[in-house]
Design a protein around this motif. Structure first.
Motif, PDB file in Angstrom:
ATOM      1  N   LEU A  19     -24.313  -7.399  36.736  1.00 54.64           N
ATOM      2  CA  LEU A  19     -23.438  -7.083  35.186  1.00 54.64           C
ATOM      3  C   LEU A  19     -23.198  -6.038  35.616  1.00 54.64           C
ATOM      4  N   GLY A  20     -24.434  -4.812  36.712  1.00 52.36           N
ATOM      5  CA  GLY A  20     -24.132  -3.638  35.838  1.00 52.36           C
ATOM      6  C   GLY A  20     -25.195  -2.966  36.505  1.00 52.36           C
ATOM      7  N   VAL A  21     -24.947  -1.349  37.153  1.00 48.18           N
ATOM      8  CA  VAL A  21     -26.143  -0.128  38.225  1.00 48.18           C
ATOM      9  C   VAL A  21     -25.878   0.984  37.141  1.00 48.18           C
ATOM     10  N   ASP A  98     -19.582  -1.018  36.509  1.00 48.36           N
ATOM     11  CA  ASP A  98     -20.132  -2.239  35.091  1.00 48.36           C
ATOM     12  C   ASP A  98     -19.269  -3.203  35.146  1.00 48.36           C
ATOM     13  N   ARG A  99     -19.635  -4.159  35.025  1.00 47.92           N
ATOM     14  CA  ARG A  99     -19.201  -5.597  35.345  1.00 47.92           C
ATOM     15  C   ARG A  99     -18.105  -5.856  34.065  1.00 47.92           C
ATOM     16  N   ASN A 100     -17.234  -6.037  33.465  1.00 52.19           N
ATOM     17  CA  ASN A 100     -16.656  -6.499  32.346  1.00 52.19           C
ATOM     18  C   ASN A 100     -17.250  -5.314  30.758  1.00 52.19           C
ATOM     19  N   GLU A 101     -17.762  -4.183  31.029  1.00 49.71           N
ATOM     20  CA  GLU A 101     -18.826  -3.037  30.109  1.00 49.71           C
ATOM     21  C   GLU A 101     -19.335  -4.173  29.276  1.00 49.71           C
ATOM     22  N   PHE A 102     -20.367  -4.655  30.517  1.00 44.39           N
ATOM     23  CA  PHE A 102     -21.838  -5.435  30.426  1.00 44.39           C
ATOM     24  C   PHE A 102     -22.499  -3.784  29.666  1.00 44.39           C
ATOM     25  N   MET A 103     -22.200  -2.666  30.618  1.00 51.21           N
ATOM     26  CA  MET A 103     -23.507  -1.692  30.405  1.00 51.21           C
ATOM     27  C   MET A 103     -23.191  -1.295  29.125  1.00 51.21           C
ATOM     28  N   GLU A 104     -21.522  -1.128  28.571  1.00 44.88           N
ATOM     29  CA  GLU A 104     -21.280  -0.181  27.610  1.00 44.88           C
ATOM     30  C   GLU A 104     -21.245  -0.865  26.386  1.00 44.88           C
ATOM     31  N   LYS A 105     -21.538  -2.469  26.295  1.00 46.24           N
ATOM     32  CA  LYS A 105     -21.562  -3.256  25.162  1.00 46.24           C
ATOM     33  C   LYS A 105     -23.120  -3.130  25.154  1.00 46.24           C
TER      34      LYS A 105
END
Length: 288
Positions: A19-21, A98-105
């Protein structure tokens, strides 16, 4: 260091479950935030064989750690506040995938909902505070001052984290920096304990008295979570309380916490007859 680590995280990023790094780099010469590593890769996955998988790497005179963590485990840490470095990593680390803005969300969620899991975190910290305080007081009364000192220091740390939670923020690794700004009275207690030139028994006597006041004033808020859980059914055995999904997080502090709340009349007891005359099962409930 990122360039060196790129093949490692790119391999993980190519996997559908990633989902994210986040890359966290050492900010000081000796950095407790990164466990003294020069760089830390935090990789969040939807699912994995283990909830936390860790590898260490060396390159020339540098060292790096990689932590692959499932989303479920990450959210548990965030809910319970049991891994305080994670908050720092999420806010101060650099998102490099960041897959599909997972980390930002997720970061937005943490900023917009600072009270996420606040009640359960406060309950757990309060339960730990009660145990350390009560055990420390016994040591003090037995004149085992060094053991009492150790326990009162631990109880002050729990009180500090509780104070930060009350202010709507997650306790960070540097919790005393937060407390100094938010709750100077608690910070002053800590200072008096470790810096005062008074004999140790005098310092402890003062701290136990002051701690009692701080505990008393926070009891209702600290008990809110467990009381709300207990209101879901008429009464509970201690085993049922241990097995309740949310209360499992109180771990070994649950029973001493319950007995403390019984003493404070925030949890009530009723006896249910056993097969043996004069012996009753002890059931716990919250008065409506």
């Amino acid at each position: 260091m990122e360039q060196i680590l790129r093949p490692i995280y790119q391999e993980r990023a190519s996997q559908e479950s990633t989902l994210g790094v986040v890359l966290i780099e050492k900010r000081e010469k000796v950095s407790p935030i990164t466990d003294t590593f020069d760089s830390v890769l935090l990789i969040i996955t939807k699912e994995n064989d283990t909830s936390v998988f860790t590898k260490h790497y060396t390159y020339l005179d540098k060292k790096a750690a990689m932590h692959i963590v499932t989303e479920k485990q990450l959210r548990k840490w965030l809910l319970l506040g049991t891994n305080r470095k994670i908050v720092d990593w999420l806010f101060h680390g650099r998102i490099i995938y960041d897959r599909n803005e997972f980390m930002e969300k997720l970061k937005t969620e943490l900023k917009d909902y600072p009270f996420y899991g606040r009640k359960i975190k406060m309950g757990i910290e309060f339960a730990k505070l009660i145990r350390r305080y009560l055990e420390g007081k016994v040591f003090f009364e037995e004149k085992n001052y060094m053991d009492a000192y150790n326990h009162i220091v631990e109880s002050l740390h729990h009180l500090a984290r509780l104070a930060v939670l009350e202010n709507g923020l997650p306790p960070e690794v540097t919790v005393w920096s937060q407390v100094k700004q938010m709750e100077p009275a608690i910070y002053k207690l800590y200072e008096e304990l470790i810096l005062s030139e008074e004999p140790i028994h005098k310092r402890l006597e003062l701290l136990f008295l002051a701690s009692e006041f701080h505990i008393h004033s926070r009891t209702n808020d600290g008990a809110q979570h467990i009381r709300e859980v207990m209101e879901r059914q008429e009464s509970w055995t201690i085993q049922e309380l241990h097995e309740q999904e949310e209360l499992k997080n109180y771990s070994s502090d649950l029973e001493v916490f319950i007995e403390y709340l019984v003493e404070k009349d925030l949890i009530s007891i009723k006896g249910v007859m056993t097969k043996s005359e004069g012996i009753f099962h002890r059931y716990y409930y919250v008065k409506s």
